[in-house]
Design a protein around this motif. Structure first.
Motif, PDB file in Angstrom:
ATOM      1  N   GLY A  59       0.883  -0.953   0.129  1.00 28.86           N
ATOM      2  CA  GLY A  59       0.077  -0.256   0.163  1.00 28.86           C
ATOM      3  C   GLY A  59       0.840   1.604  -0.582  1.00 28.86           C
ATOM      4  N   ASN A  60       1.907   1.138  -0.534  1.00 30.47           N
ATOM      5  CA  ASN A  60       2.741   2.521  -0.569  1.00 30.47           C
ATOM      6  C   ASN A  60       2.800   2.839  -1.624  1.00 30.47           C
ATOM      7  OD1 ASN A  60       4.389   1.085   1.945  1.00 30.47           O
ATOM      8  ND2 ASN A  60       6.825   0.701   0.730  1.00 30.47           N
ATOM      9  N   GLY A  61       2.671   2.639  -2.792  1.00 26.58           N
ATOM     10  CA  GLY A  61       1.706   3.784  -3.827  1.00 26.58           C
ATOM     11  C   GLY A  61       0.853   4.129  -3.461  1.00 26.58           C
ATOM     12  N   ARG A  62      -0.296   3.585  -2.629  1.00 19.51           N
ATOM     13  CA  ARG A  62      -1.874   4.057  -2.706  1.00 19.51           C
ATOM     14  C   ARG A  62      -1.480   4.915  -1.978  1.00 19.51           C
ATOM     15  NH1 ARG A  62      -4.383  -1.377  -2.177  1.00 19.51           N
ATOM     16  NH2 ARG A  62      -2.135  -2.249  -2.616  1.00 19.51           N
ATOM     17  N   LEU A 100      -5.663  -6.964   6.925  1.00 15.81           N
ATOM     18  CA  LEU A 100      -5.820  -5.268   7.734  1.00 15.81           C
ATOM     19  C   LEU A 100      -5.529  -4.663   6.412  1.00 15.81           C
ATOM     20  CD1 LEU A 100      -2.762  -5.082   9.957  1.00 15.81           C
ATOM     21  CD2 LEU A 100      -5.286  -5.815  10.500  1.00 15.81           C
ATOM     22  N   PRO A 101      -6.984  -3.868   6.652  1.00 17.24           N
ATOM     23  CA  PRO A 101      -7.418  -2.535   5.478  1.00 17.24           C
ATOM     24  C   PRO A 101      -5.941  -1.190   5.768  1.00 17.24           C
ATOM     25  CG  PRO A 101      -8.485  -1.947   7.116  1.00 17.24           C
ATOM     26  CD  PRO A 101      -8.044  -2.997   7.620  1.00 17.24           C
ATOM     27  N   THR A 102      -4.879  -0.927   7.147  1.00 16.64           N
ATOM     28  CA  THR A 102      -4.357   0.244   7.168  1.00 16.64           C
ATOM     29  C   THR A 102      -3.347  -0.171   5.567  1.00 16.64           C
ATOM     30  OG1 THR A 102      -4.639  -1.009   8.969  1.00 16.64           O
ATOM     31  CG2 THR A 102      -3.198   1.328   8.522  1.00 16.64           C
ATOM     32  N   LEU A 103      -3.694   1.524   5.037  1.00 18.26           N
ATOM     33  CA  LEU A 103      -1.762   1.498   4.433  1.00 18.26           C
ATOM     34  C   LEU A 103      -0.713   1.094   5.099  1.00 18.26           C
ATOM     35  CD1 LEU A 103      -2.611   4.274   1.827  1.00 18.26           C
ATOM     36  CD2 LEU A 103      -3.218   1.661   1.656  1.00 18.26           C
ATOM     37  N   TRP A 104       0.315   0.504   4.378  1.00 18.48           N
ATOM     38  CA  TRP A 104       1.731   0.325   5.243  1.00 18.48           C
ATOM     39  C   TRP A 104       2.283   1.860   5.649  1.00 18.48           C
ATOM     40  CZ3 TRP A 104       3.833  -3.053   8.002  1.00 18.48           C
ATOM     41  CH2 TRP A 104       4.703  -2.920   8.215  1.00 18.48           C
ATOM     42  N   PRO A 105       1.567   3.099   4.864  1.00  8.86           N
ATOM     43  CA  PRO A 105       3.184   3.371   5.951  1.00  8.86           C
ATOM     44  C   PRO A 105       1.986   3.827   6.349  1.00  8.86           C
ATOM     45  CG  PRO A 105       2.625   4.742   3.127  1.00  8.86           C
ATOM     46  CD  PRO A 105       2.160   3.283   3.483  1.00  8.86           C
ATOM     47  N   ASP A 106       0.980   3.835   7.078  1.00 12.51           N
ATOM     48  CA  ASP A 106      -0.045   4.212   8.497  1.00 12.51           C
ATOM     49  C   ASP A 106       0.214   2.651   9.474  1.00 12.51           C
ATOM     50  OD1 ASP A 106      -0.672   6.415   6.914  1.00 12.51           O
ATOM     51  OD2 ASP A 106      -2.612   5.269   5.897  1.00 12.51           O
ATOM     52  N   PHE A 107       0.911   1.867   8.973  1.00 15.37           N
ATOM     53  CA  PHE A 107       0.912   0.870  10.263  1.00 15.37           C
ATOM     54  C   PHE A 107       1.848   1.768  11.158  1.00 15.37           C
ATOM     55  CE2 PHE A 107       2.558  -2.993  11.449  1.00 15.37           C
ATOM     56  CZ  PHE A 107       1.563  -3.790  11.623  1.00 15.37           C
ATOM     57  N   ARG A 108       1.468   1.412  12.687  1.00 13.72           N
ATOM     58  CA  ARG A 108       2.005   1.579  14.142  1.00 13.72           C
ATOM     59  C   ARG A 108       1.818   0.480  14.892  1.00 13.72           C
ATOM     60  NH1 ARG A 108       3.853   4.147  10.770  1.00 13.72           N
ATOM     61  NH2 ARG A 108       4.351   6.582  10.565  1.00 13.72           N
ATOM     62  N   ARG A 109       2.522   0.567  15.587  1.00 13.18           N
ATOM     63  CA  ARG A 109       2.552   0.129  16.803  1.00 13.18           C
ATOM     64  C   ARG A 109       0.744  -1.058  17.166  1.00 13.18           C
ATOM     65  NH1 ARG A 109       7.598   0.576  20.509  1.00 13.18           N
ATOM     66  NH2 ARG A 109       7.123  -1.083  22.023  1.00 13.18           N
ATOM     67  N   GLU A 110      -0.335  -0.079  17.220  1.00 10.84           N
ATOM     68  CA  GLU A 110      -1.286  -0.741  18.013  1.00 10.84           C
ATOM     69  C   GLU A 110      -2.236  -1.678  16.732  1.00 10.84           C
ATOM     70  OE1 GLU A 110      -0.398   2.774  17.298  1.00 10.84           O
ATOM     71  OE2 GLU A 110      -2.180   3.155  16.177  1.00 10.84           O
ATOM     72  N   HIS A 111      -1.147  -1.714  15.498  1.00 13.61           N
ATOM     73  CA  HIS A 111      -1.609  -2.466  13.934  1.00 13.61           C
ATOM     74  C   HIS A 111      -1.074  -4.014  14.285  1.00 13.61           C
ATOM     75  CE1 HIS A 111      -2.556   1.695  12.374  1.00 13.61           C
ATOM     76  NE2 HIS A 111      -3.299   0.933  11.681  1.00 13.61           N
ATOM     77  N   LEU A 112       0.648  -4.199  14.494  1.00  9.01           N
ATOM     78  CA  LEU A 112       0.419  -5.335  15.037  1.00  9.01           C
ATOM     79  C   LEU A 112       0.391  -6.354  16.014  1.00  9.01           C
ATOM     80  CD1 LEU A 112       3.861  -6.712  14.392  1.00  9.01           C
ATOM     81  CD2 LEU A 112       3.301  -6.784  16.792  1.00  9.01           C
ATOM     82  N   LEU A 113      -0.145  -5.077  17.026  1.00  9.14           N
ATOM     83  CA  LEU A 113      -1.178  -5.588  18.498  1.00  9.14           C
ATOM     84  C   LEU A 113      -2.180  -6.345  17.671  1.00  9.14           C
ATOM     85  CD1 LEU A 113      -0.030  -3.288  21.448  1.00  9.14           C
ATOM     86  CD2 LEU A 113       0.569  -5.586  21.058  1.00  9.14           C
ATOM     87  N   GLN A 114      -3.249  -5.555  17.299  1.00  8.34           N
ATOM     88  CA  GLN A 114      -3.952  -5.328  16.164  1.00  8.34           C
ATOM     89  C   GLN A 114      -4.674  -7.459  15.854  1.00  8.34           C
ATOM     90  OE1 GLN A 114      -6.202  -2.332  14.142  1.00  8.34           O
ATOM     91  NE2 GLN A 114      -6.761  -4.117  13.203  1.00  8.34           N
ATOM     92  N   ALA A 115      -3.238  -7.087  14.381  1.00  9.78           N
ATOM     93  CA  ALA A 115      -3.294  -8.459  14.376  1.00  9.78           C
ATOM     94  C   ALA A 115      -2.978  -9.419  15.165  1.00  9.78           C
ATOM     95  CB  ALA A 115      -2.294  -8.707  13.291  1.00  9.78           C
ATOM     96  N   VAL A 116      -2.117  -9.619  16.583  1.00  8.35           N
ATOM     97  CA  VAL A 116      -1.661 -10.448  17.530  1.00  8.35           C
ATOM     98  C   VAL A 116      -3.183 -11.090  17.770  1.00  8.35           C
ATOM     99  CG1 VAL A 116      -0.069 -11.049  19.129  1.00  8.35           C
ATOM    100  CG2 VAL A 116       0.516 -10.104  17.465  1.00  8.35           C
TER     101      VAL A 116
END
Ligand code: IPE
Ligand code: IPE
Ligand code: MG
Length: 241
Positions: free
Chosen positions: A17-20, A207-223
């Motif tokens: 999602g970097n390009g988008r 996850l719908p999040t584009l990679w540049p918006d990914f933060r620690r909470e998204h990793l936790l959410q996936a776990v």
């Protein structure tokens, strides 16, 4: 909340999602890749703090060579530069860096940077950061098959002794456990030739999040989502037995 007792041992990420992200801001695609490096930091920090054993990041696929030369050059330079800049901090965090993929055909600067990072962090026993660079799942299986064929031809191995375990020993990083959790960002539900052998039983979280918006909470959410799943490995759910 995350259950510390049931953490995935190995998390693999398709950083998409970097390009988008850049397009949404009318920026060049490379600006999206640059912004994505902050997300890489966040993912590494969170995994290191949680005590995850291994994190494999898809940085460049064997299919990404069809992109415009400028984007490819920019990406290769960016991966090398960031790795150089981040190396002292990674080392300080006890991270061990390694790479998988056909490294021999990426620019020399990147090859040297990866080799240096590997050397410097070789004795660290914290998070294993595994960078998939010029990586393709089918290429990995073909490379393993070639090495198996060589071993059989040399008499080091007998064809009838090639089991799944033996074959897996010829893959790029046989010392790593298979990924338990595969995260893909930017909403695409496909594996794009990533770790085809290793993800046989991985839980996939898109996850719908584009990679540049990914933060620690998204990793936790996936776990957390991973921990909600019932892994069956072809068997029956415990409570149905
Ligand atoms: C992922 O972002 C990074 C790489 C593939 C290197 P993309 O560049 O694929 O971003 P989109 O899919 O165009 O949004
Ligand atoms: C996969 O993303 C490769 C990396 C993240 C490095 P792509 O953006 O290249 O995948 P497709 O083309 O959408 O399947
Ligand atoms: Mg993409």
């Amino acid at each position: 909340m995350v259950d510390d007792q049931r953490l995935p041992r190995h998390i693999a990420v398709i950083m998409d999602g970097n390009g988008r992200w850049a397009e949404e801001r009318s920026l060049p695609r490379l600006a999206g890749h640059e912004a994505g490096t902050e997300s890489v930091r966040a993912a590494i920090e969170e995994c290191a703090e949680l005590g995850i054993e291994a994190l494999t990041l898809y940085t460049f696929s064997s299919e990404n060579w069809v992109r415009p030369p400028r984007e490819i050059e920019g990406l290769m330079r960016l991966i090398a530069e960031r790795l150089q800049v981040e190396l002292p901090e990674l080392h300080g965090k006890n991270v061990r860096v390694q790479a998988i993929g056909r490294l021999e055909t990426v620019p020399e600067l990147l090859q040297e940077t990866v080799a240096q990072a590997q050397r410097v962090t070789a004795n660290n026993d914290g998070l294993r950061l595994n960078l998939a660079i010029n990586y393709g799942g089918r290429a990995e299986i073909v490379d393993a098959a070639r090495r198996v064929a060589e071993a059989v031809a040399d008499g080091r191995l007998r064809g009838e002794d090639v089991s799944e375990e033996v074959f897996a020993g010829f893959l790029y990083a046989p010392e790593l456990p298979d990924p338990d959790l595969l995260i893909r960002t930017a909403g695409e539900a496909r594996v794009s030739n990533y770790l085809l052998w290793e993800i046989a039983y991985a839980e996939i979280v898109v996850l719908p999040t584009l990679w540049p918006d990914f933060r620690r909470e998204h990793l936790l959410q996936a776990v957390v989502e991973y921990q909600r799943r019932t892994r069956k490995f072809g068997g029956l759910q415990d409570d149905l037995l």
